[in-house]
Design an enzyme around this catalytic site. Sequence first.
Site, PDB file in Angstrom:
ATOM      1  N   GLU A 199       6.086  -9.176  14.771  1.00 61.21           N
ATOM      2  CA  GLU A 199       5.607  -9.650  16.063  1.00 61.21           C
ATOM      3  C   GLU A 199       5.794 -11.157  16.199  1.00 61.21           C
ATOM      4  O   GLU A 199       6.130 -11.658  17.262  1.00 61.21           O
ATOM      5  CB  GLU A 199       4.124  -9.276  16.209  1.00 61.21           C
ATOM      6  CG  GLU A 199       3.615  -9.425  17.619  1.00 61.21           C
ATOM      7  CD  GLU A 199       2.206  -8.882  17.783  1.00 61.21           C
ATOM      8  OE1 GLU A 199       1.645  -9.083  18.858  1.00 61.21           O
ATOM      9  OE2 GLU A 199       1.677  -8.287  16.838  1.00 61.21           O
ATOM     10  N   ARG A 231       0.822  -1.214   0.000  1.00 57.23           N
ATOM     11  CA  ARG A 231       0.000   0.000   0.000  1.00 57.23           C
ATOM     12  C   ARG A 231       0.855   1.263   0.000  1.00 57.23           C
ATOM     13  O   ARG A 231       0.394   2.315  -0.441  1.00 57.23           O
ATOM     14  CB  ARG A 231      -0.995  -0.038   1.158  1.00 57.23           C
ATOM     15  CG  ARG A 231      -2.096  -1.082   0.935  1.00 57.23           C
ATOM     16  CD  ARG A 231      -3.018  -1.225   2.122  1.00 57.23           C
ATOM     17  NE  ARG A 231      -2.334  -1.565   3.352  1.00 57.23           N
ATOM     18  CZ  ARG A 231      -2.095  -2.801   3.778  1.00 57.23           C
ATOM     19  NH1 ARG A 231      -2.507  -3.838   3.075  1.00 57.23           N
ATOM     20  NH2 ARG A 231      -1.460  -3.017   4.905  1.00 57.23           N
TER      21      ARG A 231
END
Length: 185
Positions: A107, A70
């Site tokens: 993460e 994006r």
Amino acid sequence: MNHTEETNYLKSVTRSIPDYPKKGIVFRDLTTIFQDRKAFSMALEMLTNSLRNQSSDFKSFDKMAGIEARGFVLAGALAAKTNKGLVLLRKPGKLPHETIRADYKLEYGEDALEVHKDAILPGEKVIVVDDLLATGGTAEAGCRLVEALGGIVAKVLFLVELPDLQGRMKLSKYEVDAMVSFEGH
């Protein structure tokens, strides 16, 4: 519209998906901003104004570097609006010519970005662009790529920031700006 009204409009257009990709997370889907011509135009104008208001050291810049995927949308549109070059910071194995690579932690794992070795010349001032600032790892890797090629990171620019995830801390040595902030993740 004033800045607060613009920010509120972009927030209202953003689709929020609870418990995705895991329970307790609210995913901010920015594709709804891109689909809405008023919101997308407004977002680009806000980002362009941020470039006009940046530190005096970096009033001029040479290129936009968009982070996959994006970030490409935003950086490409901004490059066209500002008459600057566009550099693509891609996931591994997507660029056809010689590249350099920067790894970063997620993460739950690791990933990397690559850039063509000849995409940025030494001394060029580059705006690193992505859609969303969360933990800052991806953008920080993008900045390392710019600097590894001898470029200067003039600014790191985001449409949305999730401040609870403290991504700005990873980018503390750069000028960082985000147009919209969502508290809570």
